[in-house]
Design a protein around this motif. Sequence first.
Motif, PDB file in Angstrom:
ATOM      1  N   ALA A   1      48.757  41.348  31.321  1.00  0.00           N
ATOM      2  CA  ALA A   1      47.657  41.815  31.523  1.00  0.00           C
ATOM      3  C   ALA A   1      47.351  41.601  33.237  1.00  0.00           C
ATOM      4  O   ALA A   1      46.730  42.126  33.925  1.00  0.00           O
ATOM      5  CB  ALA A   1      46.494  41.419  30.811  1.00  0.00           C
ATOM      6  N   TRP A   2      47.485  40.068  33.343  1.00  0.00           N
ATOM      7  CA  TRP A   2      47.754  39.990  35.061  1.00  0.00           C
ATOM      8  C   TRP A   2      48.807  39.109  35.273  1.00  0.00           C
ATOM      9  O   TRP A   2      49.097  38.168  34.311  1.00  0.00           O
ATOM     10  CB  TRP A   2      46.452  39.123  35.053  1.00  0.00           C
ATOM     11  CG  TRP A   2      46.139  38.488  36.463  1.00  0.00           C
ATOM     12  CD1 TRP A   2      45.845  39.228  37.554  1.00  0.00           C
ATOM     13  CD2 TRP A   2      46.690  37.207  37.017  1.00  0.00           C
ATOM     14  NE1 TRP A   2      45.956  38.367  38.561  1.00  0.00           N
ATOM     15  CE2 TRP A   2      46.289  37.476  38.435  1.00  0.00           C
ATOM     16  CE3 TRP A   2      47.145  36.244  36.365  1.00  0.00           C
ATOM     17  CZ2 TRP A   2      46.788  36.227  39.387  1.00  0.00           C
ATOM     18  CZ3 TRP A   2      47.463  35.155  37.304  1.00  0.00           C
ATOM     19  CH2 TRP A   2      47.348  35.055  38.604  1.00  0.00           C
ATOM     20  N   LEU A   3      49.583  39.370  36.385  1.00  0.00           N
ATOM     21  CA  LEU A   3      50.759  38.443  36.800  1.00  0.00           C
ATOM     22  C   LEU A   3      50.406  37.977  38.212  1.00  0.00           C
ATOM     23  O   LEU A   3      49.969  38.774  38.989  1.00  0.00           O
ATOM     24  CB  LEU A   3      52.053  39.328  36.744  1.00  0.00           C
ATOM     25  CG  LEU A   3      52.438  39.669  35.456  1.00  0.00           C
ATOM     26  CD1 LEU A   3      53.924  40.402  35.445  1.00  0.00           C
ATOM     27  CD2 LEU A   3      52.735  38.186  34.530  1.00  0.00           C
ATOM     28  N   PRO A   4      50.780  36.796  38.667  1.00  0.00           N
ATOM     29  CA  PRO A   4      50.428  36.051  39.892  1.00  0.00           C
ATOM     30  C   PRO A   4      51.492  36.939  40.776  1.00  0.00           C
ATOM     31  O   PRO A   4      52.529  37.365  40.632  1.00  0.00           O
ATOM     32  CB  PRO A   4      50.748  34.755  39.842  1.00  0.00           C
ATOM     33  CG  PRO A   4      51.638  34.689  38.636  1.00  0.00           C
ATOM     34  CD  PRO A   4      51.452  35.773  37.642  1.00  0.00           C
ATOM     35  N   PRO A   5      50.775  37.014  42.001  1.00  0.00           N
ATOM     36  CA  PRO A   5      51.612  37.691  43.195  1.00  0.00           C
ATOM     37  C   PRO A   5      52.835  36.521  43.592  1.00  0.00           C
ATOM     38  O   PRO A   5      52.634  35.381  43.287  1.00  0.00           O
ATOM     39  CB  PRO A   5      50.631  37.791  44.245  1.00  0.00           C
ATOM     40  CG  PRO A   5      49.498  36.974  44.151  1.00  0.00           C
ATOM     41  CD  PRO A   5      49.508  36.667  42.729  1.00  0.00           C
TER      42      PRO A   5
ATOM     43  N   GLY B   1      40.566  46.410  29.346  1.00  0.00           N
ATOM     44  CA  GLY B   1      39.164  45.748  30.062  1.00  0.00           C
ATOM     45  C   GLY B   1      39.210  46.394  31.407  1.00  0.00           C
ATOM     46  O   GLY B   1      38.370  45.870  32.308  1.00  0.00           O
ATOM     47  N   GLY B   2      39.968  47.290  31.913  1.00  0.00           N
ATOM     48  CA  GLY B   2      39.752  48.123  33.283  1.00  0.00           C
ATOM     49  C   GLY B   2      40.508  47.196  34.140  1.00  0.00           C
ATOM     50  O   GLY B   2      40.467  47.623  35.372  1.00  0.00           O
ATOM     51  N   ARG B   3      41.478  46.443  33.847  1.00  0.00           N
ATOM     52  CA  ARG B   3      42.277  45.643  34.643  1.00  0.00           C
ATOM     53  C   ARG B   3      43.256  46.268  35.232  1.00  0.00           C
ATOM     54  O   ARG B   3      43.867  46.032  36.493  1.00  0.00           O
ATOM     55  CB  ARG B   3      43.134  44.374  33.896  1.00  0.00           C
ATOM     56  CG  ARG B   3      42.218  43.326  33.556  1.00  0.00           C
ATOM     57  CD  ARG B   3      43.254  41.975  33.155  1.00  0.00           C
ATOM     58  NE  ARG B   3      42.416  40.879  32.787  1.00  0.00           N
ATOM     59  CZ  ARG B   3      42.061  40.683  31.348  1.00  0.00           C
ATOM     60  NH1 ARG B   3      42.513  41.630  30.517  1.00  0.00           N
ATOM     61  NH2 ARG B   3      41.225  39.686  30.951  1.00  0.00           N
ATOM     62  N   ARG B   4      43.832  47.462  34.683  1.00  0.00           N
ATOM     63  CA  ARG B   4      44.804  48.382  35.493  1.00  0.00           C
ATOM     64  C   ARG B   4      44.084  48.757  36.769  1.00  0.00           C
ATOM     65  O   ARG B   4      44.969  48.922  37.892  1.00  0.00           O
ATOM     66  CB  ARG B   4      45.276  49.428  34.526  1.00  0.00           C
ATOM     67  CG  ARG B   4      46.468  50.110  34.866  1.00  0.00           C
ATOM     68  CD  ARG B   4      46.955  51.222  33.968  1.00  0.00           C
ATOM     69  NE  ARG B   4      45.939  51.869  33.547  1.00  0.00           N
ATOM     70  CZ  ARG B   4      45.629  52.278  32.199  1.00  0.00           C
ATOM     71  NH1 ARG B   4      46.213  50.917  31.425  1.00  0.00           N
ATOM     72  NH2 ARG B   4      44.827  52.738  31.950  1.00  0.00           N
ATOM     73  N   GLY B   5      43.011  49.035  36.727  1.00  0.00           N
ATOM     74  CA  GLY B   5      42.510  49.394  38.199  1.00  0.00           C
ATOM     75  C   GLY B   5      42.684  51.079  38.494  1.00  0.00           C
ATOM     76  O   GLY B   5      42.259  51.544  39.612  1.00  0.00           O
TER      77      GLY B   5
ATOM     78  N   PRO C   1      38.991  55.439  33.558  1.00  0.00           N
ATOM     79  CA  PRO C   1      38.782  54.493  34.532  1.00  0.00           C
ATOM     80  C   PRO C   1      37.314  53.854  34.918  1.00  0.00           C
ATOM     81  O   PRO C   1      37.008  53.057  35.231  1.00  0.00           O
ATOM     82  CB  PRO C   1      39.072  55.050  36.003  1.00  0.00           C
ATOM     83  CG  PRO C   1      39.010  56.632  35.480  1.00  0.00           C
ATOM     84  CD  PRO C   1      39.501  56.467  34.065  1.00  0.00           C
ATOM     85  N   ASP C   2      36.176  54.643  34.309  1.00  0.00           N
ATOM     86  CA  ASP C   2      34.875  54.200  34.541  1.00  0.00           C
ATOM     87  C   ASP C   2      34.327  53.469  33.359  1.00  0.00           C
ATOM     88  O   ASP C   2      33.383  52.945  33.166  1.00  0.00           O
ATOM     89  CB  ASP C   2      33.937  55.380  34.449  1.00  0.00           C
ATOM     90  CG  ASP C   2      34.489  56.245  35.832  1.00  0.00           C
ATOM     91  OD1 ASP C   2      34.196  57.535  35.666  1.00  0.00           O
ATOM     92  OD2 ASP C   2      35.104  55.850  36.509  1.00  0.00           O
TER      93      ASP C   2
END
Length: 734
Positions: A58-62, A99-103, A403-404
């Motif tokens: 869902a989220w990965l650090p750069p 949860g909108g994380r993809r953006g 996306p909204d």
Amino acid sequence: MRMFRQIAGAVLAMASVVVLPALSATPAASDPDARAEQTLRKLRPAERTTLLHGLSAAWLPPPVPPGYVPGAGYVYGIPRLGVPPLIESDASLGVAWLGGRRGDKEPTTALPSGPSMASSWNPQLLQQGGAMIGTEAHAKGFNVLLAGGNNLLREPRNGRTFEYFSEDPLLSGTLAGAAVAGIQSAHVLSTVKHYALNDQETGRAFHDVLISEPAARESDLLSFQLAIERGQPGAVMCAYNRINGGFGCGNDWLLNQVLKRDWGYKGWVMSDWGAVHQLDFALAGLDQQSGQQIDPQVFFDKPLLDAAKNDAGYWARVDDMNRRVLRSIYAVGLDRHPPKLRKVDVKAHAAVAEQVALQGSVLLRNNGALLPLPGNLKRIAVIGGNADAGVMAGGGSSLVHGPDGPAALRTIGPEGPFSKMMNETYHDSSPIKALRARVPNTQLSFRSGRYLTDAVAAARQADVAVVFATQYMSEGYDVPDLSLPDGQDALIAAVAAANPRTVVVLQTGGPVRMPWLGSVGAVLQAWYPGARGAEAITALLFGDANPSGRLPITFPSSEAQLPRPALDGAETVEPGFVGRGRPGQTLTINYDIEGSDVGYRWYARQALQPLFALGFGLSYTRFDTNCSNPVATPTPQLTCSVRNMGDRAGAEVVQIYLTSMAGTATRRLAGYQRVMLAPGESRELRIELEPRVLAHWRDGQWQQPAGQYLLASGRSSLDLDPPLTLTLPARNWK
Ligand code: GLC
């Protein structure tokens, strides 16, 4: 034996290049086995676990890995060998919102829920739906959809009922297979999940399902077997729970014996996220550790390599694990058809979602032909269900929004990372807007339903009252009972008392009790109707479309009718996402009470009269069906002629039930076919019967006893024509 394996493993590890059978030159793209073998032999030692473990993503650090898109999972590829990474999204109802994380700003189309899709009894439509969400996943950069949710609806309070299809293995498996085939036609690999018997959420991380092999083979496993045969999913996702003591992802019986040995499955087994508890799950048949950050250790990397150096069993498994992942990558074409960021035909995709909602809504009651509504009513009271905002969506990893985000949200989720996905949300498809567009000259009085007096007053002054009633369901929780929450039963009763011309539109995850049923005019079950749910509901209410859905699950009249009236674990497992319970907590669930007699089969065995039967659904027209001539070869089949006796087009679903097997009474859906007919039109259908439904699983094989088999066509599992007799010989097969 272990010593032998260790010595052999040591020898193998010393051989820098393992001797494999000589291969021809570059194998054809169409030969995934040969290509997998070829790539396998090129793997360097350090690359031998690259494909065998993946990240929760869902989220990965750069710096993020190549091709990364915020989603469910990410597995590194091997660019040196042209092996792509696995970029994984959830799930069965479309590309998950996360949860909108993809953006990304591109629209995402939500299919209606699993029971809605299943109510269509239309595999071709589900294949279309799968192709649509597969295309959207591909266009957003994903090459894996963790879809194919196919657990049987054994427990109607299961919070993930809205993700799955049916209580019947034939209906569930054939539809899941169609959906998977559709997804993979877009060169996006699909799973089937959660293998197996993960039929409730309470205690899912640890509950232990007890079930005999025959009962499992004839129910939940048959559903997976049919889905795999028909969909050829690249991967199977094993389940969190235990089955007869062993965790789903470390269950040698389920993985090595049933799936890989008996069914000959050539794809790979991926774990669910946080479902890997020890390294030797690899020996039990697990091929890939997903969401590795959630597990106590990344087992399928260095610990696996170390084990392989000292143990021939692990060494052979590492080869087989890689071979399976590679084969599926090649078989679905992930290397040759990489995802491509692009716009999709949003209108066409929405039309697919709307078509599913039209075919998946079930007309349960229509007293005095209250429906379809005329277009010239003066006033309609529209009450409840957040009908001014949208239509209900189910919660958890499968939640799809654009996306909204959601059109409306009610906070009920737990605190923590999942809360956004656990809240009650609504798709941006407003019933009020759709109704207003359909009947612009009719006054629509919307009342939220939070105050009875307010709703009753509006109903009293209206020609017709339409009450939208919702039952929110979500992954991670089961519903405590089958009532409509938030006082909706009282609301419906009060409105119906004020105006008998009351229509109830249900937006529920699964079956619900209806204490008010006798006092309302009509009931339309719309389930969670997806991105164009309001438009579909409106078309059905006004007869622009003819309801044709048939229930894929029995509606009990009360929980007392269920094999387990009290939900297992409800008293002992603290509610809360993923139902992890207290450390060391146990929970045993005995599925042998009903065994393979899930749902309607249980009601028939116990001679219970449910509220609504599997297969039930009304239409604005009527059909006459006559079946005849059952034959045993090449596969058992029979001929049915169906005529549309009314004055409007409609679809009939011919259902064939086995009611006696060599003298033993039973009730099993053995075949079905949906047919669309113009007014007065008739069609002849040849309906094939599933041989494994006409058999028992005994002593490691299917056994069809010799004798007379009674087959009855019907409009539901309880509304059957006189049976036809088919004489079959004794037959055994694997
Ligand atoms: C979940 C679900 C599974 C989903 C996975 C990735 O916990 O059980 O269905 O695909 O995690 O999000």
